[in-house]
Design a protein around this motif. Structure first.
Motif, mmCIF file in Angstrom:
data_model
loop_
_atom_site.group_PDB
_atom_site.id
_atom_site.type_symbol
_atom_site.label_atom_id
_atom_site.label_comp_id
_atom_site.label_asym_id
_atom_site.label_seq_id
_atom_site.Cartn_x
_atom_site.Cartn_y
_atom_site.Cartn_z
ATOM 1 N N ALA A 91 1.586 -18.873 3.816
ATOM 2 C CA ALA A 91 1.713 -17.523 3.263
ATOM 3 C C ALA A 91 1.179 -16.487 4.239
ATOM 4 C CB ALA A 91 0.983 -17.435 1.924
ATOM 5 N N PHE A 92 0.059 -16.791 4.879
ATOM 6 C CA PHE A 92 -0.530 -15.863 5.840
ATOM 7 C C PHE A 92 0.372 -15.690 7.060
ATOM 8 C CE2 PHE A 92 -3.341 -14.441 9.226
ATOM 9 C CZ PHE A 92 -3.978 -13.370 8.597
ATOM 10 N N THR A 93 1.018 -16.761 7.478
ATOM 11 C CA THR A 93 1.950 -16.670 8.603
ATOM 12 C C THR A 93 3.131 -15.774 8.254
ATOM 13 O OG1 THR A 93 1.305 -18.841 9.414
ATOM 14 C CG2 THR A 93 3.443 -18.017 10.152
ATOM 15 N N MET A 94 3.564 -15.812 7.004
ATOM 16 C CA MET A 94 4.683 -14.979 6.548
ATOM 17 C C MET A 94 4.321 -13.491 6.610
ATOM 18 S SD MET A 94 6.464 -15.081 2.853
ATOM 19 C CE MET A 94 8.213 -14.877 2.703
ATOM 20 N N GLN A 95 3.092 -13.157 6.217
ATOM 21 C CA GLN A 95 2.634 -11.765 6.276
ATOM 22 C C GLN A 95 1.180 -11.744 6.735
ATOM 23 O OE1 GLN A 95 2.425 -9.331 2.703
ATOM 24 N NE2 GLN A 95 3.142 -7.599 3.865
ATOM 25 N N PRO A 96 0.966 -11.799 8.057
ATOM 26 C CA PRO A 96 -0.382 -11.980 8.606
ATOM 27 C C PRO A 96 -1.167 -10.684 8.803
ATOM 28 C CG PRO A 96 1.199 -12.038 10.372
ATOM 29 C CD PRO A 96 1.986 -11.872 9.091
ATOM 30 N N PHE A 97 -1.292 -9.923 7.756
ATOM 31 C CA PHE A 97 -1.971 -8.637 7.891
ATOM 32 C C PHE A 97 -3.021 -8.496 6.812
ATOM 33 C CE2 PHE A 97 2.527 -8.131 9.032
ATOM 34 C CZ PHE A 97 2.376 -7.925 10.388
ATOM 35 N N GLY A 98 -3.978 -7.651 7.039
ATOM 36 C CA GLY A 98 -4.982 -7.328 6.037
ATOM 37 C C GLY A 98 -4.642 -6.019 5.345
ATOM 38 N N ASN A 99 -3.361 -5.814 5.072
ATOM 39 C CA ASN A 99 -2.925 -4.562 4.462
ATOM 40 C C ASN A 99 -3.517 -4.366 3.076
ATOM 41 O OD1 ASN A 99 -1.217 -3.942 6.612
ATOM 42 N ND2 ASN A 99 0.518 -4.971 5.692
ATOM 43 N N SER A 100 -3.812 -3.131 2.763
ATOM 44 C CA SER A 100 -4.185 -2.746 1.403
ATOM 45 C C SER A 100 -2.923 -2.294 0.692
ATOM 46 C CB SER A 100 -5.182 -1.590 1.430
ATOM 47 O OG SER A 100 -6.371 -1.986 2.065
ATOM 48 N N LEU A 101 -2.876 -2.521 -0.600
ATOM 49 C CA LEU A 101 -1.760 -2.023 -1.383
ATOM 50 C C LEU A 101 -2.102 -0.638 -1.887
ATOM 51 C CD1 LEU A 101 -0.790 -5.210 -3.421
ATOM 52 C CD2 LEU A 101 0.162 -4.367 -1.267
ATOM 53 N N VAL A 102 -1.150 0.270 -1.774
ATOM 54 C CA VAL A 102 -1.328 1.652 -2.202
ATOM 55 C C VAL A 102 -0.301 1.935 -3.281
ATOM 56 C CG1 VAL A 102 -1.207 4.068 -1.469
ATOM 57 C CG2 VAL A 102 -2.117 2.326 0.093
ATOM 58 N N VAL A 103 -0.756 2.449 -4.409
ATOM 59 C CA VAL A 103 0.148 2.848 -5.484
ATOM 60 C C VAL A 103 0.165 4.368 -5.510
ATOM 61 C CG1 VAL A 103 0.694 2.700 -7.934
ATOM 62 C CG2 VAL A 103 -0.433 0.778 -6.801
ATOM 63 N N MET A 104 1.353 4.921 -5.419
ATOM 64 C CA MET A 104 1.501 6.377 -5.390
ATOM 65 C C MET A 104 2.505 6.810 -6.453
ATOM 66 S SD MET A 104 3.909 6.779 -2.027
ATOM 67 C CE MET A 104 3.089 5.520 -1.077
ATOM 68 N N THR A 105 2.460 8.064 -6.789
ATOM 69 C CA THR A 105 3.421 8.625 -7.735
ATOM 70 C C THR A 105 4.389 9.515 -6.978
ATOM 71 O OG1 THR A 105 1.784 8.598 -9.511
ATOM 72 C CG2 THR A 105 3.718 10.012 -9.819
ATOM 73 N N LEU A 106 5.667 9.229 -7.134
ATOM 74 C CA LEU A 106 6.724 10.063 -6.568
ATOM 75 C C LEU A 106 7.582 10.583 -7.703
ATOM 76 C CD1 LEU A 106 8.030 7.809 -3.629
ATOM 77 C CD2 LEU A 106 6.405 9.687 -3.487
#
Length: 170
Positions: A91-106
């Motif tokens: 799973a880490f190889t598929m997406q190897p980042f320490g990204n944070s998830l951001v929820v925004m309103t559009l």
């Protein structure tokens, strides 16, 4: 020539990470690949995971998510007959980042404009963001700019220009 000191350091890091990388993480019923770039089963899996992780009101109340196809770095494949186990390392190889998830309103109008702008006038090939399964639209490439996104829905409901849409991105 390979540097022996660097190779030894890498080998120690790989050995130290092995218990976590080999830890079972989940199960899949089939392969998820990047073959359909810019839209792929791997990208849709990640977009759905991001949406599901943030759809609870206490975690952001997301209604949909969008994934950048460039962030999907590897396929996720069954090593045996499906269903099969997936490790943390896969799973880490598929997406190897320490990204944070951001929820925004559009607004619905902003969401539509963002989707329209995936292919600005003059760009030959679009760079589509991959949507979660809760976000659907039709892309009409031959339509004039501003009219290419059609039948835009979130959770099966048409998105009005004045609607408020909670969207997750990484």
């Amino acid at each position: 020539q390979p540097d022996a000191a660097v190779a030894a350091r890498v080998a120690r890091a790989v050995a130290a990470a092995a218990p976590r990388a080999q830890r079972p993480w989940g199960r899949i019923a089939g392969d998820f690949d990047r073959l359909g770039r810019p839209d792929s089963t791997a990208g849709r899996l990640i977009a759905d995971a991001q949406w599901i992780a943030t759809r609870d009101a206490a975690k952001g109340g997301a209604q949909a998510a969008l994934m950048n196809p460039g962030g999907v770095r590897a396929d996720l494949r069954c090593a045996t007959t499906p269903p099969c186990d997936v490790t943390y390392g896969q799973a880490f190889t598929m997406q190897p980042f320490g990204n944070s998830l951001v929820v925004m309103t559009l607004s619905g109008a902003q969401l539509r404009q963002m989707l329209e702008d995936q292919q600005p006038p003059g760009r030959e090939r679009p760079h589509f963001l991959i949507p979660s399964s809760s976000l659907r639209y039709e892309w009409h490439a031959k339509a004039p700019h501003g009219q290419r996104v059609q039948r835009l829905t979130v959770d099966g409901q048409p998105v009005r220009p004045d609607a408020r849409v909670r969207l997750t991105v990484n």
